[in-house]
Design a protein around this motif. Structure first.
Motif, mmCIF file in Angstrom:
data_model
loop_
_atom_site.group_PDB
_atom_site.id
_atom_site.type_symbol
_atom_site.label_atom_id
_atom_site.label_comp_id
_atom_site.label_asym_id
_atom_site.label_seq_id
_atom_site.Cartn_x
_atom_site.Cartn_y
_atom_site.Cartn_z
ATOM 1 N N GLN A 103 -1.861 1.999 5.719
ATOM 2 C CA GLN A 103 -0.484 2.360 5.399
ATOM 3 C C GLN A 103 0.402 2.379 6.634
ATOM 4 O O GLN A 103 1.624 2.560 6.523
ATOM 5 N N ASN A 119 0.830 -1.210 0.000
ATOM 6 C CA ASN A 119 0.000 0.000 0.000
ATOM 7 C C ASN A 119 0.864 1.260 0.000
ATOM 8 O O ASN A 119 0.509 2.277 -0.603
ATOM 9 N N ARG A 120 1.993 1.193 0.686
ATOM 10 C CA ARG A 120 2.886 2.356 0.706
ATOM 11 C C ARG A 120 3.499 2.604 -0.668
ATOM 12 O O ARG A 120 3.687 3.762 -1.075
ATOM 13 N N SER A 148 1.316 4.670 -2.737
ATOM 14 C CA SER A 148 1.041 6.026 -2.254
ATOM 15 C C SER A 148 2.152 6.984 -2.666
ATOM 16 O O SER A 148 3.336 6.658 -2.552
#
Length: 288
Positions: free
Chosen positions: A259, A204-205, A208
């Motif tokens: 996150q 997820n990071r 981002s």
């Protein structure tokens, strides 16, 4: 017996100075060339850069002589930790600091690359234990991927192996291994879903814009993961950690796109408690 004249003393001093300079030059000429190494560069300087960064734990990618994003973030993290300007450029000051902080066995590294071996170059690990011979290929030229059990309870179970051939999204073997190390170091005492959750946070990071966009960049971002800070990331992961990584890459995100996560029993940062919480899995609370 007559003493040495002033002129002879001066000539002797010049001779000693020239020998000293010659010896100094000889000991430093093998540490990089004079170029500034930056993203997009290729060649021997990049090989040495990657090997030295890996030797002290900053680089976990393949030592291939190609300065990509993994090398870039590894170098930036090195620069930050060693009090250097953080710009991802390996100039003279950065190279000098790196040479003083690391070891580089050029003969070993170049030999493994020439043989096509899968190898690493971590410090405090015997180099003979860091080499895997080149995998044999089938008639089609691709490494044969092991079959994975289609459904639980059906037939004999085969242990899935994390390889680039059976994972989506173009993740490399090094990416899988590094994520497995992180999951094992961070969550080996957690239930399986909790291990998948940690892997999902890493992924997820990457998606981002607030974080680095590579596996190594996310994991080795300063102060991001406890396992990196205390060295537990270098423990050998079990198959469960590797399977958790594969499940996360295949789309399982039990965190609800978290996150961040933390252990409420050990967290000391007031900042993390202020993050919007999504759910608790095992001992970890997962946050946006």
């Amino acid at each position: 017996m007559k003493g040495i004249s002033s002129k002879s003393k001066f000539l002797l001093w010049l001779l000693c100075l020239s020998v000293s300079i010659s010896l100094t030059s000889e000991t430093t000429v093998h540490a990089f060339s004079g170029q500034v190494i930056q993203r997009g560069a290729v060649g021997d300087d990049v090989i040495e850069l990657q090997a030295r960064l890996q030797n002290i734990g900053f680089f976990n990618g393949k030592i291939d002589g190609v300065y990509g994003w993994g090398t870039y973030w590894a170098l930036r993290n090195f620069q930050k930790d060693f009090g250097l300007p953080v710009d991802g450029l390996a100039g003279l000051k950065t190279r000098t600091k790196l040479v003083n902080a690391s070891n580089f066995n050029g003969k070993f590294v170049h030999e493994q690359i020439a043989k096509g071996n899968d190898f690493t170059y971590y410090g405090n690990v015997p180099i003979e234990k860091q080499v895997k011979p080149k995998k044999k290929t089938n008639a089609g030229g691709a490494a044969k991927a092991p079959a994975k059990q289609a459904a639980k309870g059906g037939g004999a179970k085969t242990t899935p192996t994390a390889t680039a051939a059976n994972v989506p999204g173009g993740y490399s073997q090094n990416d899988i291994q590094l994520m497995a190390n992180a999951v094992y170091g961070e969550a080996r005492g957690e239930p399986y879903i909790g291990q998948v959750a940690v892997a999902a946070v890493i992924l997820n990071r990457i998606e981002s814009p607030s974080f680095p966009n590579t596996i190594s960049g996310v994991i080795f971002e300063p102060r991001a993961f406890t396992a990196v800070a205390d060295g537990q990331i270098w423990l050998t992961p079990n198959e469960g950690a590797k399977e958790a990584v594969i499940d996360a890459i295949n789309g399982w995100d039990p965190t609800g796109e978290a996150q961040y996560y933390f252990n409420p029993d050990t967290a000391t940062s007031g900042w993390i408690w202020g993050r919007p919480q999504i759910k608790k899995i095992g001992k970890h609370i997962f946050c946006k």
